[in-house]
Write a protein that holds these residues in place. Structure first.
Motif, PDB file in Angstrom:
ATOM      1  N   LYS A  28       4.141  20.315  -4.546  1.00 52.80           N
ATOM      2  CA  LYS A  28       4.326  18.702  -4.626  1.00 52.80           C
ATOM      3  C   LYS A  28       5.445  18.502  -3.620  1.00 52.80           C
ATOM      4  N   ALA A  29       5.001  18.816  -2.312  1.00 56.27           N
ATOM      5  CA  ALA A  29       5.848  18.742  -1.291  1.00 56.27           C
ATOM      6  C   ALA A  29       5.555  17.298  -0.584  1.00 56.27           C
ATOM      7  N   MET A  40       0.771  -1.166  -0.083  1.00 52.54           N
ATOM      8  CA  MET A  40       0.042  -0.043  -0.031  1.00 52.54           C
ATOM      9  C   MET A  40       0.968   1.170  -0.029  1.00 52.54           C
ATOM     10  N   TYR A  41       0.334   2.248  -0.305  1.00 52.04           N
ATOM     11  CA  TYR A  41       1.035   3.483  -0.271  1.00 52.04           C
ATOM     12  C   TYR A  41       0.688   4.460   0.962  1.00 52.04           C
ATOM     13  N   LYS A  42       1.514   5.224   1.641  1.00 52.94           N
ATOM     14  CA  LYS A  42       1.664   6.372   2.614  1.00 52.94           C
ATOM     15  C   LYS A  42       2.006   7.466   1.756  1.00 52.94           C
ATOM     16  N   ALA A  43       1.378   8.659   2.592  1.00 56.27           N
ATOM     17  CA  ALA A  43       1.750   9.957   1.899  1.00 56.27           C
ATOM     18  C   ALA A  43       2.956  10.288   2.818  1.00 56.27           C
ATOM     19  N   LYS A  44       4.007  11.070   2.146  1.00 57.79           N
ATOM     20  CA  LYS A  44       5.025  11.589   2.775  1.00 57.79           C
ATOM     21  C   LYS A  44       5.330  13.063   2.594  1.00 57.79           C
ATOM     22  N   ILE A  45       6.101  13.840   3.326  1.00 55.24           N
ATOM     23  CA  ILE A  45       6.398  14.982   3.064  1.00 55.24           C
ATOM     24  C   ILE A  45       7.760  15.364   2.947  1.00 55.24           C
ATOM     25  N   ASN A  46       8.211  16.141   1.749  1.00 60.13           N
ATOM     26  CA  ASN A  46       9.490  16.642   1.414  1.00 60.13           C
ATOM     27  C   ASN A  46       9.435  17.973   1.858  1.00 60.13           C
ATOM     28  N   ILE A  47      10.191  18.015   3.024  1.00 57.05           N
ATOM     29  CA  ILE A  47      10.190  19.628   3.670  1.00 57.05           C
ATOM     30  C   ILE A  47      10.893  20.524   3.056  1.00 57.05           C
ATOM     31  N   ASP A  48      11.807  19.989   2.055  1.00 52.79           N
ATOM     32  CA  ASP A  48      12.683  21.006   1.294  1.00 52.79           C
ATOM     33  C   ASP A  48      11.623  21.710   0.296  1.00 52.79           C
ATOM     34  N   CYS A 101      -1.414  24.584   6.019  1.00 55.52           N
ATOM     35  CA  CYS A 101      -1.398  23.585   4.923  1.00 55.52           C
ATOM     36  C   CYS A 101      -2.844  23.324   4.352  1.00 55.52           C
ATOM     37  N   PRO A 102      -3.055  23.661   3.325  1.00 58.33           N
ATOM     38  CA  PRO A 102      -4.465  23.625   2.945  1.00 58.33           C
ATOM     39  C   PRO A 102      -4.900  22.182   2.582  1.00 58.33           C
ATOM     40  N   ALA A 103      -3.996  21.141   2.430  1.00 57.51           N
ATOM     41  CA  ALA A 103      -4.178  19.988   2.394  1.00 57.51           C
ATOM     42  C   ALA A 103      -4.764  19.296   3.493  1.00 57.51           C
ATOM     43  N   CYS A 125      -4.857   7.493   0.077  1.00 59.64           N
ATOM     44  CA  CYS A 125      -5.923   8.040  -0.936  1.00 59.64           C
ATOM     45  C   CYS A 125      -5.346   8.939  -2.019  1.00 59.64           C
ATOM     46  N   GLY A 126      -4.119   9.504  -1.600  1.00 58.36           N
ATOM     47  CA  GLY A 126      -3.573  10.399  -2.573  1.00 58.36           C
ATOM     48  C   GLY A 126      -4.252  11.904  -2.889  1.00 58.36           C
ATOM     49  N   LYS A 127      -5.259  12.101  -1.897  1.00 57.11           N
ATOM     50  CA  LYS A 127      -5.790  13.571  -2.220  1.00 57.11           C
ATOM     51  C   LYS A 127      -4.990  14.499  -1.739  1.00 57.11           C
ATOM     52  N   CYS A 128      -4.296  14.338  -0.727  1.00 58.09           N
ATOM     53  CA  CYS A 128      -3.345  15.554  -0.515  1.00 58.09           C
ATOM     54  C   CYS A 128      -2.061  15.661  -1.447  1.00 58.09           C
ATOM     55  N   THR A 129      -1.552  14.529  -1.756  1.00 58.03           N
ATOM     56  CA  THR A 129      -0.452  14.542  -2.713  1.00 58.03           C
ATOM     57  C   THR A 129      -0.722  15.242  -4.300  1.00 58.03           C
ATOM     58  N   ALA A 130      -2.074  14.770  -4.615  1.00 62.51           N
ATOM     59  CA  ALA A 130      -2.497  15.513  -5.810  1.00 62.51           C
ATOM     60  C   ALA A 130      -2.966  17.000  -5.830  1.00 62.51           C
TER      61      ALA A 130
END
Ligand code: SF4
Length: 64
Positions: A56-57, A1-9, A17-19, A46-51
């Motif tokens: 693209k953080a 499965m997939y998990k959201a991650k954050i690229n702080i750079d 954060c609006p996500a 679910c990918g809602k935040c990443t989309a």
């Protein structure tokens, strides 16, 4: 499965954060304007935040 991650750079860390309000399970939290934090136990990938993130953080990463 997939998990959201954050690229702080890639996160400018200068706004609320609006996500956060898109996440259906409340997995995204934020302390002030710091980069948001993803609770990997809550995230269902679910990918809602990443989309949504215009910088693209947020991205999805495959986990076992
Ligand atoms: S991928 Fe979906 S469940 Fe996971 S943090 Fe982003 S919006 Fe929430």
């Amino acid at each position: 499965m997939y998990k959201a991650k954050i690229n702080i750079d890639k996160c400018p860390q200068n706004h609320a954060c609006p996500a956060m309000r898109l996440c259906p399970v409340g997995a995204i939290t934020q302390d002030g304007f710091n980069a948001p934090v993803i609770d990997k136990d809550k995230c269902i990938g679910c990918g809602k935040c990443t989309a949504f993130c215009p910088k693209k953080a947020l991205y999805l990463e495959e986990v076992q």
